[in-house]
Design an enzyme around this catalytic site. Structure first.
Site, PDB file in Angstrom:
ATOM      1  N   ASP A 111      -1.246  -2.923  10.883  1.00  0.00           N
ATOM      2  CA  ASP A 111      -2.454  -4.001  11.105  1.00  0.00           C
ATOM      3  C   ASP A 111      -3.575  -2.912  11.456  1.00  0.00           C
ATOM      4  O   ASP A 111      -3.212  -2.490  12.262  1.00  0.00           O
ATOM      5  CB  ASP A 111      -2.813  -5.335  10.779  1.00  0.00           C
ATOM      6  CG  ASP A 111      -4.198  -5.491  10.217  1.00  0.00           C
ATOM      7  OD1 ASP A 111      -4.451  -6.039   8.716  1.00  0.00           O
ATOM      8  OD2 ASP A 111      -4.847  -5.969  10.487  1.00  0.00           O
ATOM      9  N   SER A 112      -3.837  -2.407  10.072  1.00  0.00           N
ATOM     10  CA  SER A 112      -4.899  -0.862  11.008  1.00  0.00           C
ATOM     11  C   SER A 112      -6.486  -1.096  10.586  1.00  0.00           C
ATOM     12  O   SER A 112      -6.431  -1.671   9.697  1.00  0.00           O
ATOM     13  CB  SER A 112      -3.672   0.197  10.530  1.00  0.00           C
ATOM     14  OG  SER A 112      -3.932   0.574   9.332  1.00  0.00           O
TER      15      SER A 112
ATOM     16  N   LYS B 219      -1.981  15.101  10.086  1.00  0.00           N
ATOM     17  CA  LYS B 219      -2.342  13.231  10.803  1.00  0.00           C
ATOM     18  C   LYS B 219      -1.075  12.620  11.234  1.00  0.00           C
ATOM     19  O   LYS B 219      -1.336  12.169  12.094  1.00  0.00           O
ATOM     20  CB  LYS B 219      -2.821  13.571   9.328  1.00  0.00           C
ATOM     21  CG  LYS B 219      -3.148  11.548   9.271  1.00  0.00           C
ATOM     22  CD  LYS B 219      -3.431  11.431   7.980  1.00  0.00           C
ATOM     23  CE  LYS B 219      -4.031   9.838   8.249  1.00  0.00           C
ATOM     24  NZ  LYS B 219      -4.490   8.856   6.631  1.00  0.00           N
TER      25      LYS B 219
ATOM     26  N   PHE C  33      -7.356   8.946   3.006  1.00  0.00           N
ATOM     27  CA  PHE C  33      -7.022   7.902   2.476  1.00  0.00           C
ATOM     28  C   PHE C  33      -7.897   7.066   3.914  1.00  0.00           C
ATOM     29  O   PHE C  33      -8.645   7.042   4.563  1.00  0.00           O
ATOM     30  CB  PHE C  33      -6.209   7.298   1.988  1.00  0.00           C
ATOM     31  CG  PHE C  33      -5.127   6.346   2.957  1.00  0.00           C
ATOM     32  CD1 PHE C  33      -5.494   5.101   3.304  1.00  0.00           C
ATOM     33  CD2 PHE C  33      -4.107   7.034   3.439  1.00  0.00           C
ATOM     34  CE1 PHE C  33      -4.274   4.100   4.420  1.00  0.00           C
ATOM     35  CE2 PHE C  33      -3.302   6.705   4.363  1.00  0.00           C
ATOM     36  CZ  PHE C  33      -3.457   4.555   4.667  1.00  0.00           C
ATOM     37  N   GLY C  34      -9.016   6.534   2.670  1.00  0.00           N
ATOM     38  CA  GLY C  34      -9.634   4.674   3.121  1.00  0.00           C
ATOM     39  C   GLY C  34     -10.701   5.709   4.122  1.00  0.00           C
ATOM     40  O   GLY C  34     -11.967   6.105   3.167  1.00  0.00           O
TER      41      GLY C  34
ATOM     42  N   ASN D  15       0.732  -1.254   0.242  1.00  0.00           N
ATOM     43  CA  ASN D  15       0.468   0.047  -0.285  1.00  0.00           C
ATOM     44  C   ASN D  15       0.955   1.224   0.470  1.00  0.00           C
ATOM     45  O   ASN D  15       1.786   1.477   0.674  1.00  0.00           O
ATOM     46  CB  ASN D  15      -0.941  -0.326   0.812  1.00  0.00           C
ATOM     47  CG  ASN D  15      -1.779   1.614   0.929  1.00  0.00           C
ATOM     48  OD1 ASN D  15      -1.358   2.414   0.518  1.00  0.00           O
ATOM     49  ND2 ASN D  15      -3.163   1.002   2.267  1.00  0.00           N
TER      50      ASN D  15
ATOM     51  N   HIS E 208       0.467   4.041   0.829  1.00  0.00           N
ATOM     52  CA  HIS E 208      -0.213   5.659   0.660  1.00  0.00           C
ATOM     53  C   HIS E 208       0.326   5.036   2.626  1.00  0.00           C
ATOM     54  O   HIS E 208       0.699   5.704   3.306  1.00  0.00           O
ATOM     55  CB  HIS E 208      -2.094   5.282   1.125  1.00  0.00           C
ATOM     56  CG  HIS E 208      -2.563   5.622  -0.344  1.00  0.00           C
ATOM     57  ND1 HIS E 208      -2.383   6.988  -0.491  1.00  0.00           N
ATOM     58  CD2 HIS E 208      -4.044   5.041  -0.420  1.00  0.00           C
ATOM     59  CE1 HIS E 208      -3.153   7.627  -1.219  1.00  0.00           C
ATOM     60  NE2 HIS E 208      -3.626   5.829  -1.275  1.00  0.00           N
ATOM     61  N   LYS E 209       0.594   3.916   3.146  1.00  0.00           N
ATOM     62  CA  LYS E 209       0.816   3.036   4.329  1.00  0.00           C
ATOM     63  C   LYS E 209       2.266   3.831   4.129  1.00  0.00           C
ATOM     64  O   LYS E 209       3.381   4.116   4.980  1.00  0.00           O
ATOM     65  CB  LYS E 209       1.191   1.630   4.879  1.00  0.00           C
ATOM     66  CG  LYS E 209      -0.257   1.742   5.238  1.00  0.00           C
ATOM     67  CD  LYS E 209      -0.257   0.128   5.692  1.00  0.00           C
ATOM     68  CE  LYS E 209      -1.756   0.325   5.818  1.00  0.00           C
ATOM     69  NZ  LYS E 209      -2.419  -1.295   6.807  1.00  0.00           N
TER      70      LYS E 209
END
Length: 197
Positions: free
Chosen positions: A67-68, A177, A150-151, A9, A11-12
């Site tokens: 993991d979130s 953020k 995102f998400g 990912n 973004h991560k």
């Protein structure tokens, strides 16, 4: 020093690079291009460890894995570990967000409490394993707002904002953020462990 982040990912990866730049500028987070393991754990910690073990084994480096997800109180903590797949197996962020809003459409504001959770696993080539957790409390908005993040970010209103000026994470700058997020909170718990690498 290099550490691999066990995710595909982007973004991560971006978030972790920004967080690390503030707390551990000597640490270089590199992306993972190896095989993606099957995340068949039923907790954030189990899935984070599965990913970190696979990345460390594949690269020979110390590996971090996050993991979130978002945990909604009135839904008993769901979507939780299933946050990325809430609307199906496609990992469709827009569909996940729309489904969650639809499920909560008749829930009054006082009962829309939720929190983001980030569980980060650190696995070293020598086999040492550590797990840390960061939670970011807040509540869910009735509609998406902002173009950032995102998400589920566009519907999450973090606690601690001035009354009448509350914003979703989608309205936050990247710096805001990264300084407050669940991942930043978890990473701060991880910093002393990284010092031992």
């Amino acid at each position: 020093m290099e550490v691999v982040l066990a995710t595909h990912n982007p973004h991560k990866v971006d978030e972790f690079q920004q967080i690390v730049a503030v707390t551990r500028p000597d640490l270089e987070v590199i992306g993972y291009d190896g095989p993606e393991p099957i995340e068949d754990g039923v907790t954030f910690a189990e899935n984070a460890l599965i990913k970190a073990r696979a990345a460390s084994l594949h690269t020979g480096l110390a590996a971090l894995a996050d993991d979130s997800g978002i945990c909604v109180d009135v839904l008993g903590g769901s979507p939780g570990v299933f946050s990325a797949y809430w609307a199906g197996q496609k990992k469709d962020a827009a569909a996940n967000l729309a489904l969650l809003l639809d499920q909560l459409h008749d829930i009054a504001d006082p009962h829309r409490s939720a929190h983001f959770t980030s569980t980060i696993a650190l696995v070293t080539p020598a086999g040492a394993e550590h797990v840390v957790v960061g939670n970011w409390p807040g509540r869910l908005a009735r509609s998406a707002s902002g173009g950032g993040g995102f998400g589920y970010d566009p519907i999450f209103i973090p606690d601690g904002q001035p009354a009448g000026a509350e914003r979703t994470v989608g309205d936050f700058s990247a710096d805001e953020k990264q300084s407050q997020s669940h991942r930043a909170r978890a990473f701060r718990e991880l910093v002393p462990l990284l010092a031992d690498l």
